[in-house]
Write an enzyme that holds these catalytic residues in place. Structure first.
Site, PDB file in Angstrom:
ATOM      1  N   HIS A 124       0.798  -1.219   0.000  1.00 38.63           N
ATOM      2  CA  HIS A 124       0.000   0.000   0.000  1.00 38.63           C
ATOM      3  C   HIS A 124       0.832   1.270   0.000  1.00 38.63           C
ATOM      4  O   HIS A 124       0.389   2.311   0.480  1.00 38.63           O
ATOM      5  CB  HIS A 124      -0.992   0.003   1.163  1.00 38.63           C
ATOM      6  N   ASP A 163      -7.190   3.614   9.299  1.00 38.47           N
ATOM      7  CA  ASP A 163      -8.572   3.492   8.813  1.00 38.47           C
ATOM      8  C   ASP A 163      -8.785   2.191   8.057  1.00 38.47           C
ATOM      9  O   ASP A 163      -9.912   1.707   7.965  1.00 38.47           O
ATOM     10  CB  ASP A 163      -8.915   4.669   7.898  1.00 38.47           C
ATOM     11  N   GLU A 222     -12.447  12.193  13.947  1.00 40.56           N
ATOM     12  CA  GLU A 222     -11.958  12.628  12.644  1.00 40.56           C
ATOM     13  C   GLU A 222     -12.881  13.710  12.105  1.00 40.56           C
ATOM     14  O   GLU A 222     -13.934  13.996  12.678  1.00 40.56           O
ATOM     15  CB  GLU A 222     -11.901  11.455  11.639  1.00 40.56           C
TER      16      GLU A 222
END
Length: 428
Positions: A103, A167, A283
């Site tokens: 990623h 997340d 958030e």
């Protein structure tokens, strides 16, 4: 104040070990790096198969492509050390990159004309650390190749869980610890790199070292967030706490940025790590003219309320969404609503624009996965994923809103990717 801005798709670039060693102009074919490499006991775990090379040449970002000479599929940390030692002692060292779940966004998990180490290969063997929970439940020893979703599932079997997350959970432990590991828990618990007791690391000289704040501390703090430049993480000791069962998940809407950030800062100022009544997640995000107020990351807002939310966005062009979560279990479920109401008392969100959901703890933490699978099933996943994380000082965040969010994002109609805005205490 951390600002996360993505176009056109989502995921923070918190991942993957970068180059472990410096490159010294290797541009020759694989057979010319050193034929002696094929005489080592790891030769059978090296692959030059075109499909393996192609996979190791790509990452989540799909922005750059870097072609290695070979891929190592280790069955143990010793295999990795053998490769590193050979490069280090070879007359012409070659570059090595450790790749977890890939990623990275700009090729940090790839390497040109060198060897990519597929860390997840060790999951298929029993020679790695795996996931081992201490008898007292205070910590878990986790292999650097393990995915955080697997850590979550393993610890939940004991009623435990780490406290700091990203997340997205389908990332490796070694990958996020080599970057930071930031999400909505960071304001309270710090990023994932602030929640590690000790690590086992293979250095650039192929030494195996255990490090902690008191043992080999310089290496410990260099490797955490070190982008793979100081070693490869093969084991991390992660602190655990009792896991909640469910969460109350709340979103509130604002049309004034200064009021929005003021409420965010107020909330993190009174929610400490050891405060049992504190919020557990905070958030913020921007809602812009992009159709549905929901996005592929999660479906949150009640369908019946979509028209009034869309009307609000159309009127103001950008709406700011404050998102908070409070954990609870069987012992706290009767008092949770009252505690949450007290925590949110005095906030200045727009009247009538508070929305709540009650979901399982795992469902909340793994909220991004279903959207990813949906996009993959539609063939919409393998596209470029540019992503940018910025830390903005409190004194400049209002200017950033005026100059970037309004002056660039809105004026250029760049509204297809999520924009996350949330506060972090500097001391964390």
């Amino acid at each position: 104040m951390a600002v996360s801005f993505a176009i056109p798709a989502y995921f923070t670039a918190i991942f993957i070990l970068s180059r472990l060693m410096s490159i010294i102009g290797i541009s020759k074919p694989w057979s010319h790096i050193s034929p002696k490499l094929l005489t080592l006991d790891i030769a059978g775990k090296l692959s030059v198969d075109p499909s393996a090379i192609e996979q190791a040449s790509q990452d989540f970002g799909h922005i750059v492509k870097t072609i290695p000479e070979a891929v190592l599929y280790p069955s143990s940390p010793e295999d990795i050390a053998t490769l590193i030692k050979f490069s280090y002692t070879n007359s012409v060292p070659f570059s090595i990159a450790a790749k977890g779940h890939g990623h990275s966004v700009r090729g940090q998990a790839m390497v040109n004309n060198g060897v990519v180490v597929d860390m997840t290969s060790m999951k298929k063997h029993r020679n790695g650390t795996g996931i081992q929970i201490s008898t007292d439940g205070f910590y878990a020893d986790v292999g650097g190749e393990q995915l955080w979703i697997d850590v979550l599932n393993a610890t939940l079997e004991r009623g435990l869980a780490p406290v700091s997350w990203t997340d997205y959970l389908y990332l490796t432990v070694g990958g996020t610890l080599s970057n930071a590991g930031i999400s909505g828990q960071t304001f309270r618990y710090g990023p994932q790199i602030s929640n590690v007791y000790e690590m086992d690391v293979i250095t650039g000289k192929a030494d195996f070292l255990t490090c902690s704040p008191k043992k080999n501390s310089e290496l410990f703090y260099a490797v955490l967030g070190g982008l793979g430049q100081f070693g490869i993480i093969t084991r991390a000791r992660i602190p655990l706490e009792p896991a909640p069962k469910r969460v109350k998940w709340v979103r509130m809407l604002y049309n004034d940025f200064s009021v929005f950030t003021g409420d965010q800062e107020l909330l993190i100022s009174k929610n400490g790590r050891n405060d049992k009544k504190a919020l557990d997640f905070l958030e913020g995000s921007l809602l812009m003219d992009q159709g549905s107020p929901d996005n592929w990351r999660s479906s949150f807002f009640p369908t019946a309320d979509h028209p009034k939310i869309i009307s609000l966005i159309t009127k103001h062009r950008v709406i700011y969404c404050l998102e908070v979560v409070k954990h609870y279990d069987d012992q706290t479920k009767d008092t949770m609503d009252k505690e949450l109401q007290q925590l949110l008392k005095g906030l200045s969100y727009m009247p009538g624009f508070m929305f709540q959901k009650d979901v399982q703890y795992v469902e909340f933490l793994n909220r991004v996965r279903s959207g990813e699978l949906k996009l993959k099933s539609q063939g919409l996943w393998n596209v470029p994923h540019p992503w940018l994380n910025l830390f903005i000082p409190k004194s400049q965040i209002a200017d950033f809103n005026d100059g970037v969010f309004k002056g660039i994002v809105l004026e250029r109609n760049i509204t297809t990717g999520p924009v996350l805005v949330y506060p972090i205490n500097r001391k964390k």
